[in-house]
Design a protein around this motif. Structure first.
Motif, PDB file in Angstrom:
ATOM      1  N   ASP A 156       0.829  -1.220   0.000  1.00 36.30           N
ATOM      2  CA  ASP A 156       0.000   0.000   0.000  1.00 36.30           C
ATOM      3  C   ASP A 156       0.864   1.272   0.000  1.00 36.30           C
ATOM      4  O   ASP A 156       0.599   2.225   0.738  1.00 36.30           O
ATOM      5  CB  ASP A 156      -0.959   0.017   1.199  1.00 36.30           C
ATOM      6  N   GLY A 157       1.921   1.267  -0.796  1.00 34.92           N
ATOM      7  CA  GLY A 157       2.763   2.449  -0.941  1.00 34.92           C
ATOM      8  C   GLY A 157       3.816   2.614   0.136  1.00 34.92           C
ATOM      9  O   GLY A 157       4.670   3.501   0.048  1.00 34.92           O
ATOM     10  N   GLU A 158       3.745   1.787   1.189  1.00 38.47           N
ATOM     11  CA  GLU A 158       4.735   1.893   2.263  1.00 38.47           C
ATOM     12  C   GLU A 158       5.979   1.074   1.902  1.00 38.47           C
ATOM     13  O   GLU A 158       5.912  -0.150   1.784  1.00 38.47           O
ATOM     14  CB  GLU A 158       4.146   1.384   3.579  1.00 38.47           C
ATOM     15  N   THR A 159       7.087   1.802   1.706  1.00 36.82           N
ATOM     16  CA  THR A 159       8.284   1.183   1.141  1.00 36.82           C
ATOM     17  C   THR A 159       9.099   0.423   2.185  1.00 36.82           C
ATOM     18  O   THR A 159       9.242   0.874   3.315  1.00 36.82           O
ATOM     19  CB  THR A 159       9.158   2.285   0.507  1.00 36.82           C
ATOM     20  N   GLN A 160       9.624  -0.753   1.779  1.00 41.93           N
ATOM     21  CA  GLN A 160      10.557  -1.502   2.629  1.00 41.93           C
ATOM     22  C   GLN A 160      11.965  -1.334   2.072  1.00 41.93           C
ATOM     23  O   GLN A 160      12.169  -1.408   0.867  1.00 41.93           O
ATOM     24  CB  GLN A 160      10.181  -2.982   2.666  1.00 41.93           C
ATOM     25  N   VAL A 161      12.908  -1.087   2.986  1.00 37.72           N
ATOM     26  CA  VAL A 161      14.282  -0.783   2.601  1.00 37.72           C
ATOM     27  C   VAL A 161      15.218  -1.865   3.139  1.00 37.72           C
ATOM     28  O   VAL A 161      15.031  -2.362   4.255  1.00 37.72           O
ATOM     29  CB  VAL A 161      14.682   0.614   3.157  1.00 37.72           C
ATOM     30  N   ALA A 162      16.211  -2.259   2.341  1.00 40.34           N
ATOM     31  CA  ALA A 162      17.145  -3.323   2.758  1.00 40.34           C
ATOM     32  C   ALA A 162      18.044  -2.844   3.898  1.00 40.34           C
ATOM     33  O   ALA A 162      18.682  -1.796   3.789  1.00 40.34           O
ATOM     34  CB  ALA A 162      17.997  -3.756   1.573  1.00 40.34           C
ATOM     35  N   ASP A 163      18.085  -3.627   5.007  1.00 43.41           N
ATOM     36  CA  ASP A 163      18.999  -3.330   6.123  1.00 43.41           C
ATOM     37  C   ASP A 163      20.424  -3.688   5.733  1.00 43.41           C
ATOM     38  O   ASP A 163      21.376  -3.071   6.178  1.00 43.41           O
ATOM     39  CB  ASP A 163      18.642  -4.164   7.363  1.00 43.41           C
ATOM     40  N   GLU A 164      20.537  -4.746   4.982  1.00 41.98           N
ATOM     41  CA  GLU A 164      21.847  -5.222   4.529  1.00 41.98           C
ATOM     42  C   GLU A 164      21.685  -5.765   3.109  1.00 41.98           C
ATOM     43  O   GLU A 164      20.575  -6.049   2.684  1.00 41.98           O
ATOM     44  CB  GLU A 164      22.379  -6.288   5.490  1.00 41.98           C
ATOM     45  N   PRO A 165      22.802  -5.920   2.377  1.00 40.36           N
ATOM     46  CA  PRO A 165      22.675  -6.400   1.001  1.00 40.36           C
ATOM     47  C   PRO A 165      22.119  -7.832   0.956  1.00 40.36           C
ATOM     48  O   PRO A 165      22.393  -8.621   1.864  1.00 40.36           O
ATOM     49  CB  PRO A 165      24.126  -6.400   0.482  1.00 40.36           C
ATOM     50  N   PHE A 166      21.325  -8.137  -0.057  1.00 39.07           N
ATOM     51  CA  PHE A 166      20.834  -9.514  -0.229  1.00 39.07           C
ATOM     52  C   PHE A 166      20.462  -9.758  -1.691  1.00 39.07           C
ATOM     53  O   PHE A 166      20.338  -8.810  -2.470  1.00 39.07           O
ATOM     54  CB  PHE A 166      19.621  -9.790   0.672  1.00 39.07           C
ATOM     55  N   TYR A 167      20.312 -11.036  -2.012  1.00 39.98           N
ATOM     56  CA  TYR A 167      19.828 -11.414  -3.340  1.00 39.98           C
ATOM     57  C   TYR A 167      18.364 -11.845  -3.213  1.00 39.98           C
ATOM     58  O   TYR A 167      18.067 -12.790  -2.474  1.00 39.98           O
ATOM     59  CB  TYR A 167      20.643 -12.584  -3.901  1.00 39.98           C
ATOM     60  N   PRO A 168      17.442 -11.185  -3.910  1.00 42.33           N
ATOM     61  CA  PRO A 168      16.051 -11.648  -3.861  1.00 42.33           C
ATOM     62  C   PRO A 168      15.866 -12.929  -4.684  1.00 42.33           C
ATOM     63  O   PRO A 168      16.451 -13.063  -5.753  1.00 42.33           O
ATOM     64  CB  PRO A 168      15.262 -10.493  -4.499  1.00 42.33           C
ATOM     65  N   VAL A 169      15.075 -13.851  -4.138  1.00 42.13           N
ATOM     66  CA  VAL A 169      14.770 -15.109  -4.827  1.00 42.13           C
ATOM     67  C   VAL A 169      13.276 -15.382  -4.674  1.00 42.13           C
ATOM     68  O   VAL A 169      12.724 -15.188  -3.586  1.00 42.13           O
ATOM     69  CB  VAL A 169      15.592 -16.287  -4.222  1.00 42.13           C
ATOM     70  N   LEU A 170      12.628 -15.809  -5.765  1.00 47.73           N
ATOM     71  CA  LEU A 170      11.195 -16.128  -5.758  1.00 47.73           C
ATOM     72  C   LEU A 170      10.371 -14.950  -5.221  1.00 47.73           C
ATOM     73  O   LEU A 170       9.385 -15.139  -4.516  1.00 47.73           O
ATOM     74  CB  LEU A 170      10.927 -17.396  -4.927  1.00 47.73           C
TER      75      LEU A 170
END
Ligand SMILES: [Zn+2]
Length: 265
Positions: A224-238
């Motif tokens: 709903d427009g509320e953005t999530q930000v990465a705390d640390e680097p990661f690779y997204p999967v699925l």
């Protein structure tokens, strides 16, 4: 559940489709094998698992079959009972189980650990990566049966069905059921480290590409427009906006590269 066989004798390899009822690509690959009836050098069991869900074109009837293993003959859910029957049917087999996603078009393999089987077979499949579920394998088929899972492409597409066919033939060649040689390739391995939860919302967005590293501080998804930000680097999967009910997908770390095997036989 529909069970058929190519060749005679007791199969030690099985091709499995329709663990999820809204992923028809694998069923098409099995139907094509049954039409073509190729001469096999080892018997192969062919299984279409969740016929009831396939008929309704839904992922599952009562619960996710790929979270229901080992199952129980007296389970109260259709998938709980089906999981138990499927484990019995696949006992003693190495299984090749086909899926499709809403997150990534290019085929990749999923294994629960980088075993000898995985190291031998995955580089011979036309996939671009191997995902190791490690601690996130509970209830999945490969928690009960030696299994290589493949994601064949986007759910319901013609390309996914064609990929399923190519992947199945490569698998059957790799295990010596079909004649010929496979092509070996180097594959990156991604190990799942976390689930990425999503809060209840009307609209979901995903801003990142699967298998491409997300930097610390980067926005990767929104509810709903509320953005999530990465705390640390990661690779997204699925990872996809609407692929799963309560998670966006998984975070992974890149651990290794599977070298090509020296002999393709
Ligand atoms: Zn699936």
């Amino acid at each position: 559940m529909r069970v058929a066989q190519l060749g005679s004798g007791t199969p030690e390899i099985a091709v499995v489709a329709g663990i999820h009822g809204d992923e028809p690509c694998g069923v098409r690959a099995i139907e094509r094998l049954l039409d073509d009836r190729p001469a096999v050098e080892r018997p192969v069991k062919l299984v279409v698992a969740n016929e009831e869900a396939l008929e309704r074109q839904v992922r599952y009837v009562d619960e996710d079959l790929n979270r229901a293993f080992p199952g129980d003959p007296d389970a109260t859910t259709h998938e709980g009972r089906l999981a138990d029957r499927l484990v019995e049917e696949l006992d003693g087999c190495l299984a090749f189980s086909m899926h499709s996603t809403q997150s990534h078009a290019e085929p990749f393999a999923i294994v629960n650990g980088v075993s000898e089987i995985a190291t031998d077979i995955c580089p011979q499949l036309p996939v671009s990566a191997v995902v190791e579920t490690s601690t996130f394998s509970q209830g999945r088929l490969f928690s009960s049966i030696d299994t290589v899972e493949v994601e064949c492409g986007m759910q319901g597409t013609e390309t996914a069905a064609e990929n399923a066919d190519r992947l199945t033939r490569a698998f059957l060649t790799a295990v010596g059921a079909l004649p010929g040689d496979t092509v070996s390739r180097e594959l990156p391995i991604f190990r799942l480290t976390d689930v990425i939860p999503k809060t209840e919302a009307d609209t979901y967005e995903v801003f990142v590409e699967n298998f491409t590293e997300v930097d610390s501080g980067s926005p990767f998804a929104a509810a709903d427009g509320e953005t999530q930000v990465a705390d640390e680097p990661f690779y997204p999967v699925l990872m996809s906006p609407n692929g799963y009910r309560d998670v966006f997908g998984y975070a992974a770390e890149k651990v290794d590269v599977l070298p090509t095997s020296t002999a393709a036989d």
